[in-house]
Design a protein around this motif. Sequence first.
Motif, PDB file in Angstrom:
ATOM      1  N   THR A 270      -0.882-117.588  79.088  1.00 50.74           N
ATOM      2  CA  THR A 270      -0.104-116.332  78.941  1.00 50.74           C
ATOM      3  C   THR A 270      -0.282-115.708  77.223  1.00 50.74           C
ATOM      4  OG1 THR A 270       1.276-116.437  80.473  1.00 50.74           O
ATOM      5  CG2 THR A 270       1.651-114.825  78.635  1.00 50.74           C
ATOM      6  N   PHE A 271      -0.183-117.197  76.643  1.00 53.20           N
ATOM      7  CA  PHE A 271      -0.251-117.085  75.535  1.00 53.20           C
ATOM      8  C   PHE A 271      -1.674-116.458  75.001  1.00 53.20           C
ATOM      9  CE2 PHE A 271      -0.396-117.757  71.220  1.00 53.20           C
ATOM     10  CZ  PHE A 271       0.435-117.053  70.761  1.00 53.20           C
TER      11      PHE A 271
ATOM     12  N   PRO B 124       1.604-126.244  64.700  1.00 57.03           N
ATOM     13  CA  PRO B 124       1.769-126.072  66.033  1.00 57.03           C
ATOM     14  C   PRO B 124       2.595-125.667  66.341  1.00 57.03           C
ATOM     15  CG  PRO B 124      -0.508-126.774  66.036  1.00 57.03           C
ATOM     16  CD  PRO B 124       0.080-127.831  65.692  1.00 57.03           C
ATOM     17  N   ILE B 125       2.959-124.438  66.686  1.00 57.19           N
ATOM     18  CA  ILE B 125       4.817-124.400  66.270  1.00 57.19           C
ATOM     19  C   ILE B 125       4.338-124.159  68.162  1.00 57.19           C
ATOM     20  CG2 ILE B 125       6.394-122.499  66.431  1.00 57.19           C
ATOM     21  CD1 ILE B 125       5.906-123.686  63.526  1.00 57.19           C
ATOM     22  N   GLU B 126       5.612-124.587  68.989  1.00 54.70           N
ATOM     23  CA  GLU B 126       5.600-124.797  70.410  1.00 54.70           C
ATOM     24  C   GLU B 126       6.590-123.012  70.759  1.00 54.70           C
ATOM     25  OE1 GLU B 126       8.582-128.074  71.078  1.00 54.70           O
ATOM     26  OE2 GLU B 126       7.264-129.215  70.567  1.00 54.70           O
ATOM     27  N   ILE B 127       6.233-122.723  72.199  1.00 59.55           N
ATOM     28  CA  ILE B 127       7.423-121.492  72.175  1.00 59.55           C
ATOM     29  C   ILE B 127       6.916-121.783  73.667  1.00 59.55           C
ATOM     30  CG2 ILE B 127       6.659-119.111  72.952  1.00 59.55           C
ATOM     31  CD1 ILE B 127       5.793-119.736  70.366  1.00 59.55           C
ATOM     32  N   PRO B 128       8.593-122.348  74.316  1.00 60.91           N
ATOM     33  CA  PRO B 128       9.283-122.935  75.328  1.00 60.91           C
ATOM     34  C   PRO B 128       8.845-121.998  76.372  1.00 60.91           C
ATOM     35  CG  PRO B 128      10.992-123.538  73.723  1.00 60.91           C
ATOM     36  CD  PRO B 128       9.443-122.457  72.754  1.00 60.91           C
ATOM     37  N   GLY B 129       8.824-122.136  77.812  1.00 62.17           N
ATOM     38  CA  GLY B 129       8.712-121.271  78.887  1.00 62.17           C
ATOM     39  C   GLY B 129       7.830-120.093  78.938  1.00 62.17           C
ATOM     40  N   VAL B 130       6.762-120.106  78.003  1.00 58.97           N
ATOM     41  CA  VAL B 130       5.644-119.515  77.713  1.00 58.97           C
ATOM     42  C   VAL B 130       4.261-119.877  77.980  1.00 58.97           C
ATOM     43  CG1 VAL B 130       4.126-117.849  76.376  1.00 58.97           C
ATOM     44  CG2 VAL B 130       6.467-117.428  76.183  1.00 58.97           C
TER      45      VAL B 130
ATOM     46  N   GLU C 171      -5.325-125.317  69.281  1.00 54.26           N
ATOM     47  CA  GLU C 171      -5.452-123.909  68.007  1.00 54.26           C
ATOM     48  C   GLU C 171      -6.630-123.660  68.478  1.00 54.26           C
ATOM     49  OE1 GLU C 171      -2.446-123.430  67.506  1.00 54.26           O
ATOM     50  OE2 GLU C 171      -3.031-123.155  65.487  1.00 54.26           O
TER      51      GLU C 171
ATOM     52  N   ALA D 248      -5.623-121.866  61.783  1.00 62.14           N
ATOM     53  CA  ALA D 248      -5.572-122.932  62.276  1.00 62.14           C
ATOM     54  C   ALA D 248      -4.439-123.800  62.329  1.00 62.14           C
ATOM     55  CB  ALA D 248      -6.097-123.785  63.224  1.00 62.14           C
ATOM     56  N   PHE D 249      -3.364-123.826  62.757  1.00 59.91           N
ATOM     57  CA  PHE D 249      -1.733-124.612  62.298  1.00 59.91           C
ATOM     58  C   PHE D 249      -1.792-126.270  61.690  1.00 59.91           C
ATOM     59  CE2 PHE D 249       1.399-121.531  61.184  1.00 59.91           C
ATOM     60  CZ  PHE D 249       0.750-120.022  61.783  1.00 59.91           C
TER      61      PHE D 249
ATOM     62  N   LEU E  41       3.351-122.964  75.737  1.00 61.11           N
ATOM     63  CA  LEU E  41       2.466-123.392  74.672  1.00 61.11           C
ATOM     64  C   LEU E  41       3.290-124.914  73.308  1.00 61.11           C
ATOM     65  CD1 LEU E  41      -0.111-122.293  73.270  1.00 61.11           C
ATOM     66  CD2 LEU E  41       1.639-120.868  71.932  1.00 61.11           C
ATOM     67  N   ASN E  42       1.713-125.223  73.971  1.00 60.66           N
ATOM     68  CA  ASN E  42       2.620-126.713  72.773  1.00 60.66           C
ATOM     69  C   ASN E  42       3.491-127.772  73.134  1.00 60.66           C
ATOM     70  OD1 ASN E  42       0.448-126.328  70.962  1.00 60.66           O
ATOM     71  ND2 ASN E  42       1.472-124.413  69.904  1.00 60.66           N
TER      72      ASN E  42
END
Lengths: 490, 251
Positions: free
Chosen positions: B99-100, B89-95, B157, B85-86, B144-145
């Motif tokens: 879905t993630f 936490p890292i952003e994943i644009p568009g996802v 997370e 668990a970060f 996500l994030n």
Amino acid sequence: MPAVQETIDRVRSIDVDQYKYGFITDIESDKAPKGLNEDIIRFISAKKEEPEWMLEWRLEAYRRWLTMTEPTWARVEYPKIDFNDIYYYSAPKSAPGPKSLDEVDPELLATYEKLGIPLREQEILAGVEPKNRVAVDAVFDSVSVVTTFKEELKKAGVIFCSISEALREHPELVKKYLGSVVPVTDNFYATLNSAVFTDGSFVYVPEGVRCPMELSTYFRINEKNTGQFERTLIIAEKGAYVSYLEGCTAPQRDENQLHAAVVELIALDDAEIKYSTVQNWFPGDKEGKGGIYNFVTKRGDCRGKNSKISWTQVETGSAITWKYPSCILRGDNSRGEFYSIAVSNGYQQIDSGTKMIHLGKNTSSRIISKGISAGKSQNTYRGLVSAHRKASNARNFTQCDSLLIGQDCGAHTVPYIESKNATAVFEHEATTSKISDDQMFYCQQRGLSDEEAVALIVNGFVKDVIQQLPMEFAVEAQKLISISLEGSVG
Amino acid sequence: MLEIKNLHARIAEDGTEILRGIDLVVKPGEVHAIMGPNGSGKSTLSYILAGKDDYEVTEGDIVYNGQSLLELAPDERAAAGVFLAFQYPIEIPGVATMTFLKTALNAQRKARGEEELSTPEFMKRVKDKAGELQITMDMLKRPLNVGFSGGEKKRAEILQMALLQPSLCVLDETDSGLDIDALKVVSDGVNRLRGPDRSFVVITHYQRLLDHIVPDVVHVLSKGRIVKTGGPELALELEKNGYADFVDAAA
């Protein structure tokens, strides 16, 4: 997302050198001799049983072409093309005018099956909801082999046939509109196409008719050293609507093959045309050998008031792509849209974008371009947005995003903005980003492999454009993008 | 069971030594807290457990269930049951978050030779877990994030942890950026996952997280070494007196 998973499976099952669609169908073909001269053009025209005016039109284009030189302003490099080393006409021998699917060479049908085209009407009828049905006009090298769903379209008054057939059956329509958007003299490749085009699709949607299904053409370049010169003409009369899908694949060849298509769209008052392309022609192998040269002129004319033309493209293939689907916003209140995903990997070179030419009052346009570069590829967005003197209240919004994967690729954005009207408002946004190591690590920590992580992040990046595609194309497009980026990390 | 043996590690880029001989054994069902001042190597330890390649292990080994983790890629470690668990936490644009979650869950299932979950079954699991963490369906539709508040990120997370059902959970400063209410929600989420087959390594600066997630063992990390090990009372002592005693002892 099962699509991604499926993609990964497919990616695993192929090697970079084993281009998925790289099979060659063994069918005897009927070819004109290599090279280009007036006799070849007469040969093509005669083979197609064209009217005399068409032959004259072609010859005029050819004479014009002889005086022109290849454009060099695009950011692409390739050895000089020997235009006399190309076959300009190649037709599968069994092809001329089959009356039904039963008469079609089974090898051809098998080829399409490998490509996954729902050619057989009954299969489509069995598997898909009526409103999602797709009519396919399949082009095998130069001749349209089979047109499905013709009957139902006929009932609605929609004409959907090969351009050769249209020339015989509806010469008045072809004569009225052909070359009215992309003039014979437009550019080197369009002029060449005008002289030698062999086939393509023709669509006419009469006044007030909403085309009852998506229309689709799959292009194949099969014969060795055959230039593919498609000519497509789509006309939507007042208040008409049509959505057209174009898909392209070519088998693997060592020699570069030339493709120079012309697509013309005409939307009259209150009409709407949606044109979607998925292009995955052979991009060349790992060393950059082979691959398609794709020099295409696509242009839509919003000729009537309140008309709308929308281009959506997913470009993953071809060694060289030179392509600018454009809109002429002539009618007042007309609207143009361009949604593009251009993926380059290996040694691919893409110089692509759009032109939005605002002529009428209150015209608006929107450009969303997503470029993804990997490997040693170069990916350029080149776009023009212009407002002419009378184009009061013209509006444009442009967004150009580039995503870089790896160290050796390039992304370039070349926007041209010209406004001669003080009331025009043009907005341009551009971003360039890389897939970060942190994003990769985060995805991997959750169990995704390198390839799965890239596919997921890229699918997120292109989401805005994928959403514009018809459903049946969206999934296919996501898969293609993932396959194209195979081997781009690590 | 996790066994860290004489682990030495440095930053790959500039060779700075961070971990200087860590020994740690975490048995199934145990919760170990690792506390320590900034720069003691806490986060580095979590990244090395997960396999981030910014670090180089120069000596020692990490053995998990009889296998050296150092031989496994990050995604293989994830499939083997390691979850981090970060802290950020890292952003994943568009996802979309949904879905993630589905992609991650199915990737792990596939790596373990299990069937992919059907969409209805997946949705059911997500809804149950999300509800417990006060995560709305609306939030799951967002990328996500991206634009998540500190609390939303941490809850997301824990949601991933709950769905993926890892056997070794490493929590890197999960309490940072949380207000008291969010801390409670997150801690409850973690406590629900405690069980005889699951181990936890909880990295934190502060005692307050350990009020909610009560550890079995507390370690103090300083300058890349574990300088003191004790029960939950050790955390209270640290809270009162600070790290100064231990930092000096290590020097």
